[in-house]
Design an enzyme around this catalytic site. Structure first.
Site, mmCIF file in Angstrom:
data_model
loop_
_atom_site.group_PDB
_atom_site.id
_atom_site.type_symbol
_atom_site.label_atom_id
_atom_site.label_comp_id
_atom_site.label_asym_id
_atom_site.label_seq_id
_atom_site.Cartn_x
_atom_site.Cartn_y
_atom_site.Cartn_z
ATOM 1 N N ASP A 11 0.811 -1.226 0.000
ATOM 2 C CA ASP A 11 0.000 0.000 0.000
ATOM 3 C C ASP A 11 0.842 1.273 0.000
ATOM 4 O OD1 ASP A 11 -2.176 -1.695 0.138
ATOM 5 O OD2 ASP A 11 -2.229 -1.634 2.324
ATOM 6 N N GLY A 38 -4.602 -4.208 -3.779
ATOM 7 C CA GLY A 38 -5.583 -3.158 -4.065
ATOM 8 C C GLY A 38 -4.792 -1.921 -4.446
ATOM 9 N N HIS A 39 -4.759 -1.607 -5.723
ATOM 10 C CA HIS A 39 -3.929 -0.500 -6.215
ATOM 11 C C HIS A 39 -4.833 0.656 -6.632
ATOM 12 C CE1 HIS A 39 -0.363 -3.402 -7.173
ATOM 13 N NE2 HIS A 39 -0.735 -3.410 -5.918
ATOM 14 N N GLN A 221 1.928 -6.023 -3.225
ATOM 15 C CA GLN A 221 2.399 -6.134 -1.838
ATOM 16 C C GLN A 221 3.697 -5.326 -1.675
ATOM 17 O OE1 GLN A 221 1.339 -9.510 -3.348
ATOM 18 N NE2 GLN A 221 -0.560 -8.535 -2.818
HETATM 19 P P1 GDP Z 1 -0.821 0.366 -3.514
HETATM 20 O O1 GDP Z 1 -1.405 -0.912 -3.053
HETATM 21 O O2 GDP Z 1 0.653 0.429 -3.295
HETATM 22 O O3 GDP Z 1 -1.193 0.727 -4.925
HETATM 23 O O4 GDP Z 1 -1.440 1.502 -2.573
HETATM 24 P P2 GDP Z 1 -2.989 1.641 -2.143
HETATM 25 O O5 GDP Z 1 -3.754 2.118 -3.300
HETATM 26 O O6 GDP Z 1 -3.455 0.397 -1.471
HETATM 27 O O7 GDP Z 1 -2.877 2.713 -1.004
HETATM 28 C C1 GDP Z 1 -2.340 3.970 -1.227
HETATM 29 C C2 GDP Z 1 -3.398 5.021 -0.860
HETATM 30 O O8 GDP Z 1 -2.786 6.277 -0.735
HETATM 31 C C3 GDP Z 1 -4.468 5.183 -1.912
HETATM 32 O O9 GDP Z 1 -5.666 5.511 -1.292
HETATM 33 C C4 GDP Z 1 -3.949 6.342 -2.753
HETATM 34 O O10 GDP Z 1 -4.986 7.064 -3.405
HETATM 35 C C5 GDP Z 1 -3.315 7.194 -1.697
HETATM 36 N N1 GDP Z 1 -2.162 8.001 -2.124
HETATM 37 C C6 GDP Z 1 -1.184 7.697 -3.022
HETATM 38 N N2 GDP Z 1 -0.243 8.658 -3.036
HETATM 39 C C7 GDP Z 1 -0.631 9.590 -2.129
HETATM 40 C C8 GDP Z 1 -0.064 10.798 -1.658
HETATM 41 O O11 GDP Z 1 1.008 11.230 -2.072
HETATM 42 N N3 GDP Z 1 -0.760 11.473 -0.692
HETATM 43 C C9 GDP Z 1 -1.936 11.034 -0.189
HETATM 44 N N4 GDP Z 1 -2.529 11.740 0.748
HETATM 45 N N5 GDP Z 1 -2.498 9.885 -0.600
HETATM 46 C C10 GDP Z 1 -1.849 9.161 -1.548
HETATM 47 P P1 IMO Z 2 -0.941 -4.141 -2.246
HETATM 48 O O1 IMO Z 2 -0.489 -4.692 -3.578
HETATM 49 C C1 IMO Z 2 -0.963 -4.570 2.085
HETATM 50 C C2 IMO Z 2 -1.054 -8.637 3.687
HETATM 51 C C3 IMO Z 2 -2.308 -9.076 4.392
HETATM 52 C C4 IMO Z 2 -1.732 -10.078 5.363
HETATM 53 C C5 IMO Z 2 -0.611 -10.729 4.566
HETATM 54 C C6 IMO Z 2 -1.016 -12.028 3.893
HETATM 55 O O2 IMO Z 2 -2.232 -3.429 -2.307
HETATM 56 O O3 IMO Z 2 0.161 -3.360 -1.614
HETATM 57 P P2 IMO Z 2 -2.572 -12.730 1.879
HETATM 58 O O4 IMO Z 2 -3.971 -12.354 1.531
HETATM 59 O O5 IMO Z 2 -1.573 -12.381 0.844
HETATM 60 O O6 IMO Z 2 -2.464 -14.146 2.330
HETATM 61 O O7 IMO Z 2 -2.219 -11.846 3.172
HETATM 62 O O8 IMO Z 2 -0.253 -9.796 3.581
HETATM 63 N N1 IMO Z 2 -1.272 -8.128 2.318
HETATM 64 C C7 IMO Z 2 -1.196 -6.832 1.980
HETATM 65 N N2 IMO Z 2 -0.996 -5.738 2.741
HETATM 66 N N3 IMO Z 2 -1.070 -4.445 0.753
HETATM 67 C C8 IMO Z 2 -1.250 -5.542 -0.037
HETATM 68 O O9 IMO Z 2 -1.235 -5.465 -1.381
HETATM 69 C C9 IMO Z 2 -1.355 -6.795 0.583
HETATM 70 N N4 IMO Z 2 -1.546 -8.056 0.132
HETATM 71 C C10 IMO Z 2 -1.485 -8.842 1.200
HETATM 72 O O10 IMO Z 2 -2.936 -7.997 5.048
HETATM 73 O O11 IMO Z 2 -1.139 -9.408 6.441
HETATM 74 MG MG MG Z 3 -2.928 -1.590 -1.771
#
Ligand code: GDP
Ligand code: IMO
Ligand code: MG
Length: 421
Positions: A11, A38-39, A221
């Protein structure tokens, strides 16, 4: 081929950065993980969350490949594609799925739940998408692959695997009441799946590279969730590191160019497992609120804490990171002082900056360097020159410690809120 990876526990903002970089590439490819990811991408006032589709999908002329290293849930893929219908995305032209990717079947999800339940308070905190059980079957050489859905004996292969799973599920006394409903959705999704571009993606990717086209591998991840190098057993079941892009796409290590390592200006984690700099107080709560730190896949509140340099150094080392991108700098706007963990203190009082086998949250204490915050909004900032001095100092301190240039600083979720250096 360049690779983009998260250096923490996921994340970090990978979806946003892939979307920002995508115009410089011809192909974006996922190489591991599955719907546990979840991207998030934000542009034109709309927020999209992608789970299995690569984050280049919103760019008209970019091909998106789901590689062999991915575990794929047909039901979720169908939903994702249907959910994007109103955006007129040319899936037929721009989305390709490896025939060697592994399929998540309904009983994988039930097994995930059964295993987690049996672990009690030692549970991993899995997303329950069936990731672990599916990779187990892949390594155990009994899994179904995408190419199998084209074969006449797909149903038989499916039944054989389900029988195996049922034996295990009965050992765990797991209730199978939901299975018929899950199976109906699964087979509907498989029908739909057959209409997609199912390919030998290793040839696709290498043909593009040989033709001089640029490929960006999109990690899911983060490195601290890597099956080998993460905080085992609180990890995911794939190699989230740069090497995973080679095995997950069939690309030779010699073809790797840049490795972009992305990290938050602080740190978060969802699920269980060690997190040395975790904050349990109001500061942590404020970070969660300001950063809107709730899981993109499960909605769970993310655990929050200060940036952890020993962990980042480790991730940089195992990935060979060539450029760093710092995300969510704006979330630290609210703090007058910012802590940076430079070392861990062990029970005997000694200090280390390495993630050794013995290390866990119970026996280490983070050692912090405290620096002044910028304590001002970054919403009007349009270039690095306009950064407040304290933020420039923060970036400089991290660069000096990490010994890799920070080439991008993100100051908000939108595509446009991205400052290049
Ligand atoms: P990913 O899994 O690495 O793609 O990241 P996620 O989408 O799960 O989580 C990142 C969250 O931070 C999302 O809700 C993005 O919209 C948000 N985000 C990304 N870059 C920034 C930033 O520079 N500032 C803020 N406030 N939010 C951001
Ligand atoms: P993105 O790509 C954050 C975490 C889960 C759990 C562990 C194992 O959005 O960064 P799993 O379902 O893979 O067996 O879970 O890994 N986890 C993540 N945490 N971002 C993710 O993906 C994750 N994918 C799995 O919360 O601790
Ligand atoms: Mg994510």
């Amino acid at each position: 081929m360049d690779i983009l990876l998260g250096l923490q526990w996921g994340d970090e903002g990978k979806g946003k950065v892939v979307d920002v970089l995508a115009p410089q590439y011809d192909v974006v490819a996922r190489f591991q993980g599955g719907p546990n990811a979840g991207h998030t991408l934000e542009f034109d006032g709309i927020k999209h969350v992608l789970h299995q589709i690569p984050s280049g999908i919103f760019r008209e002329n970019i091909l998106n490949i789901i590689g062999n290293g991915v575990v794929l849930d047909p039901v979720i893929l169908k939903k994702e594609i249907e959910g994007l219908h109103k955006f007129n995305i040319a899936f037929k032209k721009n989305l390709f799925v490896s025939k060697k990717a592994t399929i998540i079947i309904p009983t994988h999800k039930l097994l995930d739940a059964a295993y987690e339940k049996s672990k009690g308070d030692k549970k991993i905190g899995s997303t329950l998408k069936g990731i672990g059980p599916t990779y187990q079957d892949k390594i155990g050489r009994v899994a179904l692959r995408v190419g199998d859905i084209l074969a006449e004996d797909f149903q038989e292969k499916y039944e054989a695997l389900v029988e195996k799973h049922k034996t295990i599920l009965s050992f765990y006394e797991f209730d199978l009441a939901q299975l018929p409903e899950l199976e109906q959705a699964f087979f509907e999704a498989v029908e739909f799946f057959r209409t997609l571009n199912l390919v030998d993606s290793e040839y696709e990717v290498n043909d593009h590279l040989n033709a001089g086209r640029k490929v960006l591998a999109e990690g899911a991840q983060g490195s601290l969730l890597d099956i080998d190098f993460g905080s085992y057993p609180f990890v995911t079941s794939s190699n989230t590191m740069a090497a995973g892009a080679c095995t997950g796409l069939g690309v030779a290590p010699s073809k790797i160019g840049e490795v972009y390592g992305i990290f938050k200006a602080y740190c978060t984690r969802v699920g269980s497992g060690p997190f040395p700099t975790e904050l349990f107080d109001n500061t942590g709560e404020a970070m969660r609120k300001e950063g809107n730190e709730f899981g993109s896949t499960t909605g769970r509140p993310r655990r929050c804490g200060w940036i952890d340099l020993p962990a980042l150094k480790y991730s940089i080392m195992i990935n060979g990171v060539t450029q760093l991108f710092m995300m969510k700098a704006d979330v630290l706007n609210i703090f007058e002082k910012i802590n940076i963990c430079t070392h861990y203190e062990l029970p005997d009082g000694s200090r280390v900056d390495r993630l050794t086998y013995e290390l866990n949250t119970d026996n280490v204490k983070p050692v912090y360097k405290t620096v002044p915050g910028w304590h001002t909004s970054l919403s009007e900032v349009a270039s690095y020159e306009q950064f407040p001095k304290e933020l420039k100092d923060y970036v400089k301190l991290l660069e000096d410690e990490l010994e890799v240039p920070i080439k991008m600083v993100s100051v908000g979720p939108d595509r446009k809120q991205t400052i290049m250096r």
